[in-house]
Motif scaffolding. Structure first.
Motif, PDB file in Angstrom:
ATOM      1  N   GLN A  30       0.818  -1.212   0.000  1.00 51.81           N
ATOM      2  CA  GLN A  30       0.000   0.000   0.000  1.00 51.81           C
ATOM      3  C   GLN A  30       0.854   1.265   0.000  1.00 51.81           C
ATOM      4  O   GLN A  30       0.679   2.130  -0.857  1.00 51.81           O
ATOM      5  CB  GLN A  30      -0.926   0.008   1.216  1.00 51.81           C
ATOM      6  CG  GLN A  30      -1.819   1.236   1.273  1.00 51.81           C
ATOM      7  CD  GLN A  30      -2.767   1.213   2.463  1.00 51.81           C
ATOM      8  OE1 GLN A  30      -2.855   0.234   3.192  1.00 51.81           O
ATOM      9  NE2 GLN A  30      -3.480   2.305   2.642  1.00 51.81           N
ATOM     10  N   TYR A  35      -0.143   0.430  -4.150  1.00 53.86           N
ATOM     11  CA  TYR A  35      -1.363  -0.327  -4.425  1.00 53.86           C
ATOM     12  C   TYR A  35      -2.441   0.119  -3.441  1.00 53.86           C
ATOM     13  O   TYR A  35      -2.233   0.074  -2.231  1.00 53.86           O
ATOM     14  CB  TYR A  35      -1.130  -1.834  -4.274  1.00 53.86           C
ATOM     15  CG  TYR A  35      -0.266  -2.431  -5.353  1.00 53.86           C
ATOM     16  CD1 TYR A  35      -0.838  -2.860  -6.542  1.00 53.86           C
ATOM     17  CD2 TYR A  35       1.101  -2.564  -5.187  1.00 53.86           C
ATOM     18  CE1 TYR A  35      -0.061  -3.421  -7.537  1.00 53.86           C
ATOM     19  CE2 TYR A  35       1.892  -3.116  -6.178  1.00 53.86           C
ATOM     20  CZ  TYR A  35       1.308  -3.545  -7.347  1.00 53.86           C
ATOM     21  OH  TYR A  35       2.081  -4.090  -8.333  1.00 53.86           O
ATOM     22  N   ILE A  36      -3.575   0.542  -3.966  1.00 54.82           N
ATOM     23  CA  ILE A  36      -4.657   1.005  -3.103  1.00 54.82           C
ATOM     24  C   ILE A  36      -5.557  -0.183  -2.760  1.00 54.82           C
ATOM     25  O   ILE A  36      -6.082  -0.838  -3.653  1.00 54.82           O
ATOM     26  CB  ILE A  36      -5.466   2.111  -3.798  1.00 54.82           C
ATOM     27  CG1 ILE A  36      -4.546   3.283  -4.123  1.00 54.82           C
ATOM     28  CG2 ILE A  36      -6.629   2.556  -2.921  1.00 54.82           C
ATOM     29  CD1 ILE A  36      -5.174   4.322  -5.005  1.00 54.82           C
ATOM     30  N   CYS A  38      -8.784  -2.393  -1.592  1.00 50.88           N
ATOM     31  CA  CYS A  38     -10.235  -2.310  -1.730  1.00 50.88           C
ATOM     32  C   CYS A  38     -10.862  -2.489  -0.337  1.00 50.88           C
ATOM     33  O   CYS A  38     -10.151  -2.803   0.622  1.00 50.88           O
ATOM     34  CB  CYS A  38     -10.727  -3.379  -2.701  1.00 50.88           C
ATOM     35  SG  CYS A  38     -10.665  -5.055  -2.038  1.00 50.88           S
ATOM     36  N   CYS A 106     -17.893  -2.935  -2.625  1.00 49.12           N
ATOM     37  CA  CYS A 106     -16.753  -3.236  -3.484  1.00 49.12           C
ATOM     38  C   CYS A 106     -16.876  -2.623  -4.876  1.00 49.12           C
ATOM     39  O   CYS A 106     -15.976  -2.767  -5.683  1.00 49.12           O
ATOM     40  CB  CYS A 106     -16.560  -4.746  -3.610  1.00 49.12           C
ATOM     41  SG  CYS A 106     -15.837  -5.451  -2.133  1.00 49.12           S
ATOM     42  N   GLY A 108     -16.783   0.408  -5.486  1.00 46.64           N
ATOM     43  CA  GLY A 108     -15.863   1.544  -5.508  1.00 46.64           C
ATOM     44  C   GLY A 108     -15.835   2.189  -4.141  1.00 46.64           C
ATOM     45  O   GLY A 108     -16.805   2.165  -3.416  1.00 46.64           O
ATOM     46  N   LYS A 128      -9.488   7.600  -6.515  1.00 44.21           N
ATOM     47  CA  LYS A 128      -9.277   6.371  -7.277  1.00 44.21           C
ATOM     48  C   LYS A 128     -10.259   5.324  -6.780  1.00 44.21           C
ATOM     49  O   LYS A 128     -10.343   5.066  -5.590  1.00 44.21           O
ATOM     50  CB  LYS A 128      -7.846   5.870  -7.103  1.00 44.21           C
ATOM     51  CG  LYS A 128      -6.822   6.765  -7.728  1.00 44.21           C
ATOM     52  CD  LYS A 128      -5.451   6.132  -7.671  1.00 44.21           C
ATOM     53  CE  LYS A 128      -4.459   7.049  -8.343  1.00 44.21           C
ATOM     54  NZ  LYS A 128      -3.144   6.450  -8.431  1.00 44.21           N
ATOM     55  N   VAL A 130     -11.396   1.602  -6.355  1.00 46.70           N
ATOM     56  CA  VAL A 130     -10.773   0.281  -6.314  1.00 46.70           C
ATOM     57  C   VAL A 130     -11.857  -0.768  -6.172  1.00 46.70           C
ATOM     58  O   VAL A 130     -12.635  -0.742  -5.218  1.00 46.70           O
ATOM     59  CB  VAL A 130      -9.770   0.187  -5.142  1.00 46.70           C
ATOM     60  CG1 VAL A 130      -9.144  -1.192  -5.102  1.00 46.70           C
ATOM     61  CG2 VAL A 130      -8.710   1.260  -5.267  1.00 46.70           C
ATOM     62  N   SER A 131     -11.908  -1.670  -7.095  1.00 43.71           N
ATOM     63  CA  SER A 131     -12.894  -2.745  -7.072  1.00 43.71           C
ATOM     64  C   SER A 131     -12.309  -3.978  -6.396  1.00 43.71           C
ATOM     65  O   SER A 131     -11.138  -4.299  -6.574  1.00 43.71           O
ATOM     66  CB  SER A 131     -13.310  -3.087  -8.502  1.00 43.71           C
ATOM     67  OG  SER A 131     -14.113  -4.238  -8.517  1.00 43.71           O
ATOM     68  N   CYS A 132     -13.146  -4.672  -5.666  1.00 43.95           N
ATOM     69  CA  CYS A 132     -12.721  -5.912  -4.997  1.00 43.95           C
ATOM     70  C   CYS A 132     -12.569  -7.073  -5.979  1.00 43.95           C
ATOM     71  O   CYS A 132     -12.008  -8.106  -5.634  1.00 43.95           O
ATOM     72  CB  CYS A 132     -13.722  -6.299  -3.915  1.00 43.95           C
ATOM     73  SG  CYS A 132     -13.876  -5.087  -2.606  1.00 43.95           S
ATOM     74  N   ASP A 134     -10.932  -6.971  -8.828  1.00 36.63           N
ATOM     75  CA  ASP A 134      -9.671  -6.898  -9.565  1.00 36.63           C
ATOM     76  C   ASP A 134      -8.502  -7.117  -8.626  1.00 36.63           C
ATOM     77  O   ASP A 134      -8.247  -6.293  -7.744  1.00 36.63           O
ATOM     78  CB  ASP A 134      -9.519  -5.529 -10.245  1.00 36.63           C
ATOM     79  CG  ASP A 134     -10.641  -5.224 -11.213  1.00 36.63           C
ATOM     80  OD1 ASP A 134     -11.126  -6.177 -11.861  1.00 36.63           O
ATOM     81  OD2 ASP A 134     -11.038  -4.052 -11.305  1.00 36.63           O
ATOM     82  N   ALA A 136      -4.999  -6.718  -7.590  1.00 34.93           N
ATOM     83  CA  ALA A 136      -3.987  -5.728  -7.957  1.00 34.93           C
ATOM     84  C   ALA A 136      -2.642  -6.384  -8.259  1.00 34.93           C
ATOM     85  O   ALA A 136      -1.842  -5.846  -9.015  1.00 34.93           O
ATOM     86  CB  ALA A 136      -3.826  -4.709  -6.831  1.00 34.93           C
TER      87      ALA A 136
END
Length: 167
Positions: A30, A35-36, A38, A106, A108, A128, A130-132, A134, A136
């Motif tokens: 992170q 990496y952001i 979720c 999840c 967003g 930004k 972030v979807s659960c 995908d 990362a």
């Protein structure tokens, strides 16, 4: 070797150390690599925040010779937390692979909760989402959620072996 690892103090201490290392790895991804996480990633950290101090406490109780019953109870609690952590990892990995749908949170995480009225549009543009679903990052096809499941399950097994051990 297994005999030494499954001593209650050792098992609890190893579990706490491994969970701390995994949490530190998540923080590195992170804050170091950008990496952001979720919402499910953040939720998966909660058992770590419980398991680390609990593991240290159980290790100390066992090391200082507290009653076997108290130590075993602590080990059972630690194993439960680790099983919950593993389950959360399996759930999130399943969401990533599309086996089941994740929670609506999840979709967003970007809406700012507090922003001055004049800066609301600017705040929304800088968010930004972030979807659960995908992952990362993956290594050998396994995401961070998958590694959470594997690490937590391995530590739960170690702690359960310590519970079964005779005093």
């Amino acid at each position: 070797m297994i005999h030494t690892l499954t001593r209650p103090a050792n098992a609890a201490l190893i579990a706490a150390a491994v969970m701390f290392a995994a949490l530190a790895g998540a923080w590195y991804f992170q804050y170091g690599l950008g990496y952001i996480p979720c919402p499910l990633c953040y939720e998966q950290r909660i058992p770590y925040y419980v398991a680390i101090p609990l593991g240290l406490a159980v290790a100390a109780l066992a090391h200082w010779g507290f009653s076997n019953k108290l130590v075993k109870t602590g080990l059972w609690l630690l194993a439960l937390v680790l099983v919950v952590s593993a389950s959360m990892g399996v759930y999130h990995a399943g969401v990533e692979w599309g086996f089941w749908k994740g929670p609506t949170s999840c979709a967003g995480t970007g809406a700012p909760s507090v922003a001055p009225i004049g800066d609301l549009l600017k705040a929304i543009q800088n968010v930004k989402v972030v979807s659960c679903t995908d992952a990362a990052w993956r290594l050998f096809g396994i995401s961070l959620a998958g590694y959470n499941a594997l690490i937590s399950a391995a530590m739960a097994l170690l702690v359960l072996l310590a519970v079964r051990r005779k005093a």
